[in-house]
Design a protein around this motif. Sequence first.
Motif, PDB file in Angstrom:
ATOM      1  N   THR A   1       0.537  -1.118  -0.067  1.00 23.95           N
ATOM      2  CA  THR A   1       0.029   0.013  -0.103  1.00 23.95           C
ATOM      3  C   THR A   1       0.718   1.372   0.014  1.00 23.95           C
ATOM      4  O   THR A   1       1.575   1.395   0.749  1.00 23.95           O
ATOM      5  CB  THR A   1      -0.869  -0.007   1.396  1.00 23.95           C
ATOM      6  OG1 THR A   1      -1.729  -1.280   1.185  1.00 23.95           O
ATOM      7  CG2 THR A   1      -1.894   1.271   1.310  1.00 23.95           C
ATOM      8  N   ASP A   2       0.754   2.354  -0.903  1.00 23.39           N
ATOM      9  CA  ASP A   2       1.271   3.288  -0.959  1.00 23.39           C
ATOM     10  C   ASP A   2       0.896   4.440   0.032  1.00 23.39           C
ATOM     11  O   ASP A   2      -0.606   4.666  -0.070  1.00 23.39           O
ATOM     12  CB  ASP A   2       1.354   3.777  -2.354  1.00 23.39           C
ATOM     13  CG  ASP A   2       1.969   3.173  -3.409  1.00 23.39           C
ATOM     14  OD1 ASP A   2       2.976   2.746  -3.068  1.00 23.39           O
ATOM     15  OD2 ASP A   2       1.775   3.192  -4.650  1.00 23.39           O
ATOM     16  N   ALA A   3       1.505   4.986   0.689  1.00 25.03           N
ATOM     17  CA  ALA A   3       0.816   6.083   1.904  1.00 25.03           C
ATOM     18  C   ALA A   3       1.998   7.297   1.567  1.00 25.03           C
ATOM     19  O   ALA A   3       3.380   7.300   1.265  1.00 25.03           O
ATOM     20  CB  ALA A   3       1.313   5.426   3.148  1.00 25.03           C
ATOM     21  N   ASP A   4       1.314   8.459   1.735  1.00 27.77           N
ATOM     22  CA  ASP A   4       2.162   9.733   1.655  1.00 27.77           C
ATOM     23  C   ASP A   4       2.295  10.163   3.164  1.00 27.77           C
ATOM     24  O   ASP A   4       1.193  10.021   3.847  1.00 27.77           O
ATOM     25  CB  ASP A   4       1.332  10.708   1.020  1.00 27.77           C
ATOM     26  CG  ASP A   4       1.405  10.381  -0.565  1.00 27.77           C
ATOM     27  OD1 ASP A   4       2.461   9.738  -1.134  1.00 27.77           O
ATOM     28  OD2 ASP A   4       0.253  10.551  -1.102  1.00 27.77           O
ATOM     29  N   VAL A   5       3.157  10.932   3.307  1.00 29.06           N
ATOM     30  CA  VAL A   5       3.423  11.449   4.869  1.00 29.06           C
ATOM     31  C   VAL A   5       3.995  12.820   4.635  1.00 29.06           C
ATOM     32  O   VAL A   5       4.702  13.190   4.043  1.00 29.06           O
ATOM     33  CB  VAL A   5       4.332  10.470   5.710  1.00 29.06           C
ATOM     34  CG1 VAL A   5       5.707  10.599   5.225  1.00 29.06           C
ATOM     35  CG2 VAL A   5       4.276  11.005   7.154  1.00 29.06           C
ATOM     36  N   TRP A   6       3.301  13.722   5.600  1.00 29.47           N
ATOM     37  CA  TRP A   6       3.686  15.099   5.714  1.00 29.47           C
ATOM     38  C   TRP A   6       4.038  15.258   7.218  1.00 29.47           C
ATOM     39  O   TRP A   6       3.215  15.079   7.943  1.00 29.47           O
ATOM     40  CB  TRP A   6       2.825  16.123   5.331  1.00 29.47           C
ATOM     41  CG  TRP A   6       2.676  15.895   3.831  1.00 29.47           C
ATOM     42  CD1 TRP A   6       1.728  14.976   3.121  1.00 29.47           C
ATOM     43  CD2 TRP A   6       3.341  16.611   2.766  1.00 29.47           C
ATOM     44  NE1 TRP A   6       1.474  15.087   1.827  1.00 29.47           N
ATOM     45  CE2 TRP A   6       2.785  16.114   1.583  1.00 29.47           C
ATOM     46  CE3 TRP A   6       4.449  17.248   2.653  1.00 29.47           C
ATOM     47  CZ2 TRP A   6       3.307  16.336   0.411  1.00 29.47           C
ATOM     48  CZ3 TRP A   6       4.831  17.750   1.576  1.00 29.47           C
ATOM     49  CH2 TRP A   6       4.504  17.058   0.212  1.00 29.47           C
ATOM     50  N   SER A   7       5.036  16.038   7.212  1.00 25.28           N
ATOM     51  CA  SER A   7       5.614  16.320   8.758  1.00 25.28           C
ATOM     52  C   SER A   7       6.019  17.577   9.055  1.00 25.28           C
ATOM     53  O   SER A   7       6.508  18.423   8.146  1.00 25.28           O
ATOM     54  CB  SER A   7       6.842  15.356   9.384  1.00 25.28           C
ATOM     55  OG  SER A   7       6.363  14.174   9.073  1.00 25.28           O
ATOM     56  N   ILE A   8       5.830  18.310  10.316  1.00 25.21           N
ATOM     57  CA  ILE A   8       6.236  19.206  10.743  1.00 25.21           C
ATOM     58  C   ILE A   8       7.138  19.039  12.055  1.00 25.21           C
ATOM     59  O   ILE A   8       6.545  18.198  12.834  1.00 25.21           O
ATOM     60  CB  ILE A   8       5.366  20.547  11.185  1.00 25.21           C
ATOM     61  CG1 ILE A   8       5.893  21.633  11.418  1.00 25.21           C
ATOM     62  CG2 ILE A   8       4.225  19.861  11.949  1.00 25.21           C
ATOM     63  CD1 ILE A   8       4.961  22.873  11.372  1.00 25.21           C
ATOM     64  N   GLY A   9       8.149  19.674  12.149  1.00 26.09           N
ATOM     65  CA  GLY A   9       8.987  19.155  13.663  1.00 26.09           C
ATOM     66  C   GLY A   9       9.949  20.178  13.836  1.00 26.09           C
ATOM     67  O   GLY A   9      10.106  21.411  13.378  1.00 26.09           O
ATOM     68  N   ALA A  10      10.470  19.936  14.939  1.00 23.39           N
ATOM     69  CA  ALA A  10      11.684  20.747  15.700  1.00 23.39           C
ATOM     70  C   ALA A  10      12.628  19.998  16.068  1.00 23.39           C
ATOM     71  O   ALA A  10      12.635  18.795  16.389  1.00 23.39           O
ATOM     72  CB  ALA A  10      11.013  21.554  16.934  1.00 23.39           C
ATOM     73  N   VAL A  11      13.876  20.489  15.805  1.00 18.75           N
ATOM     74  CA  VAL A  11      15.219  19.913  16.110  1.00 18.75           C
ATOM     75  C   VAL A  11      15.841  20.521  17.231  1.00 18.75           C
ATOM     76  O   VAL A  11      16.014  21.854  17.134  1.00 18.75           O
ATOM     77  CB  VAL A  11      16.272  19.712  14.823  1.00 18.75           C
ATOM     78  CG1 VAL A  11      17.578  19.360  15.248  1.00 18.75           C
ATOM     79  CG2 VAL A  11      15.641  18.943  13.726  1.00 18.75           C
TER      80      VAL A  11
END
Length: 189
Positions: free
Chosen positions: A46-56
């Motif tokens: 199954t193909d899935a897309d992912v979008w993220s926002i984050g902090a380092v």
Amino acid sequence: MKRLSCHTRSAFATGLLLLCAGTASAFGDATPGMYLEGGRTFNGGTDADVWSIGAVLPWSWHERGPEDGTSFAWDLFASQWRAPEAVDGRRTYAQIGVIATWRYRFDRGASPWFVEGGLGGTVMNHVYRTADEPFSTAFQFTEVVGIGRSFGARGEHELSVRAQHVSNASIKKPNPGANFVRLRYLYRF
């Protein structure tokens, strides 16, 4: 010889990352940053897309970091997965997580190029279930490796390509896991 459990191996690897941690500051690795990241599964099924926002968030127990190009940071993120409609009708999943990340910058910290790797944990708002590859837990472990380059006068801009694996380390079956390739833009303050 007794084989180590997956939990023991993960704890050992995290400990090694912490031991290798230092602070490299030539390109701003010692300053916090925010990022946007997007990606897609590459392991078939199954193909899935992912979008993220984050902090380092850089972290070091040294007053002055070693001049060997290594650094350590906590990577805190929130993601949204989008997949084909699942058996229960869900198409989107929210995820939060933290990854302990070790970075090596080439040329003893003087190069704009770096590689990094990390281990962490995540939790999703629902168990990820698709018709092809249902997960069995909302909690997942994650491992990441990447390569990138810094830009700008202080190295405040970064682009990197990362491969990330997400699975529950067989704490419950089924455990198909998911592999993503991700593109990240990070800005350091």
